[in-house]
Design an enzyme around this catalytic site. Sequence first.
Site, PDB file in Angstrom:
ATOM      1  N   HIS A   1      -9.410   1.132  -1.339  1.00 18.72           N
ATOM      2  CA  HIS A   1      -9.377   1.771  -0.030  1.00 18.72           C
ATOM      3  C   HIS A   1     -10.806   1.695   0.534  1.00 18.72           C
ATOM      4  O   HIS A   1     -11.768   2.088  -0.146  1.00 18.72           O
ATOM      5  CB  HIS A   1      -9.002   3.243  -0.150  1.00 18.72           C
TER       6      HIS A   1
ATOM      7  N   GLU B   1     -11.145   3.433   5.906  1.00 16.36           N
ATOM      8  CA  GLU B   1     -10.119   4.369   6.407  1.00 16.36           C
ATOM      9  C   GLU B   1     -10.879   5.467   7.160  1.00 16.36           C
ATOM     10  O   GLU B   1     -10.775   5.578   8.376  1.00 16.36           O
ATOM     11  CB  GLU B   1      -9.300   4.945   5.245  1.00 16.36           C
TER      12      GLU B   1
ATOM     13  N   ASP C   1       1.860   3.990   2.801  1.00 13.62           N
ATOM     14  CA  ASP C   1       0.833   4.843   2.189  1.00 13.62           C
ATOM     15  C   ASP C   1       1.467   5.993   1.398  1.00 13.62           C
ATOM     16  O   ASP C   1       1.633   5.868   0.178  1.00 13.62           O
ATOM     17  CB  ASP C   1      -0.139   5.352   3.256  1.00 13.62           C
ATOM     18  N   ASP C   2       1.801   7.099   2.065  1.00 15.67           N
ATOM     19  CA  ASP C   2       2.391   8.284   1.400  1.00 15.67           C
ATOM     20  C   ASP C   2       3.573   8.751   2.242  1.00 15.67           C
ATOM     21  O   ASP C   2       3.481   9.761   2.965  1.00 15.67           O
ATOM     22  CB  ASP C   2       1.334   9.388   1.310  1.00 15.67           C
TER      23      ASP C   2
ATOM     24  N   HIS D   1       1.438   4.793  -2.469  1.00 16.04           N
ATOM     25  CA  HIS D   1       1.088   5.638  -3.621  1.00 16.04           C
ATOM     26  C   HIS D   1       2.381   6.267  -4.115  1.00 16.04           C
ATOM     27  O   HIS D   1       3.028   7.010  -3.349  1.00 16.04           O
ATOM     28  CB  HIS D   1       0.108   6.728  -3.204  1.00 16.04           C
TER      29      HIS D   1
ATOM     30  N   HIS E   1       0.868  -1.191   0.000  1.00 20.17           N
ATOM     31  CA  HIS E   1       0.000   0.000   0.000  1.00 20.17           C
ATOM     32  C   HIS E   1       0.899   1.234   0.000  1.00 20.17           C
ATOM     33  O   HIS E   1       1.323   1.716   1.049  1.00 20.17           O
ATOM     34  CB  HIS E   1      -0.919  -0.038   1.226  1.00 20.17           C
TER      35      HIS E   1
HETATM   36  N1  LIG Z   1      -4.529   7.370   2.461  1.00 16.59           N
HETATM   37  C1  LIG Z   1      -5.156   7.633   1.316  1.00 16.59           C
HETATM   38  N2  LIG Z   1      -6.482   7.454   1.245  1.00 16.59           N
HETATM   39  C2  LIG Z   1      -7.141   7.711   0.117  1.00 16.59           C
HETATM   40  N3  LIG Z   1      -6.557   8.148  -0.994  1.00 16.59           N
HETATM   41  C3  LIG Z   1      -5.235   8.353  -0.976  1.00 16.59           C
HETATM   42  N4  LIG Z   1      -4.394   8.775  -1.936  1.00 16.59           N
HETATM   43  C4  LIG Z   1      -3.175   8.808  -1.411  1.00 16.59           C
HETATM   44  N5  LIG Z   1      -3.203   8.407  -0.128  1.00 16.59           N
HETATM   45  C5  LIG Z   1      -4.483   8.104   0.168  1.00 16.59           C
HETATM   46 ZN   LIG Z   2      -3.610   4.846   0.484  1.00 13.25          ZN
END
Ligand SMILES: Nc1ncnc2[nH]cnc12
Ligand SMILES: [Zn+2]
Length: 308
Positions: free
Chosen positions: A184, A187, A265-266, A10, A8
Amino acid sequence: MRPKAELHLHIEGTLEPELVVELARRNRIDLPTYDVEAIRARYSFTNLQSFLDVYYENMAVLRTEEDFYDLATAYLRRAAAQGVRHAEIFFDPQAHQSRGVPLDAVVGGLSAALKDGDVPAALILCFLRDRGPEEAEQVLRAALPFRDRFIGVGLDSAEVGYPPSLFRRVFDIAAAEGLRRVAHAGEEGGPDYVWEALDILRVERVDHGIRAMEDPQLVARLREERIPLTVCPLSNVRLRAVPSLRDHILPAMLDEGLVVTVNSDDPAYFGGYVEDNYQALRRELGMTDEQLDRIARNSFEAAFAYEG
Ligand SMILES: Nc1ncnc2[nH]cnc12
Ligand SMILES: [Zn+2]
């Protein structure tokens, strides 16, 4: 360091402020500031949308195939240093097409970097749920000529108000093309979004899924079918899906026998790459080596394309 898969992630969320500045200069794009610390100082978020606003703004510096190549190359280097042995990487073509960047530049740059990189990796094309199902279908059809460059489809961006059920058709088309499916869900959205992702989109992994724990029947389903969850602890804290790491439900998810994985994630925005997430769980939640080893083993089991 324990070997692990990252499932996971991006790729646009790996855009570090230093690369924002470098690409802005290369592409002659004006930025409000060229000071990387000033850019980083903006990374204080109150919810998912407040993050997405900054995320989409920063990625405007990504213009050319070379930019996407450099972005993915930088991630793979960091991933190798964090013990990642396999990565399945999300990308958001609509976020670039809407700025006039052609799909072949995005897919071409990313897939060339994956071919040259040290860590085996595959791509998963994500639909931006807040842009609706018709556009998602257009994107998938436009991407089918590059079908051999990605292994699956996902669903990301603003969650609440955009339930998985809206995307039934495009996920059916993806399934008919033999593409793997993730979304997703859970969340910010409730357990009903996770049910829809499973029953309507036929997803094979759930991204985040932490709110599934509010529904015991759903927990039983995830456990019995061994549907993996790609949990992102530092992200959940930074986007305030949980009040603090000490309150994270991840240990309870493991105790329930769920196939939990840990991911970043990011990472350019949330204070750490994947091993940093593992270390934070040890530090803040007292998770043991045995628990973290199990999570790492789960990550290989949950991968679609691991050839270990
Ligand atoms: N945590 C996240 N939830 C939804 N969309 C995303 N795009 C990038 N990170 C995300
Ligand atoms: Zn994500």
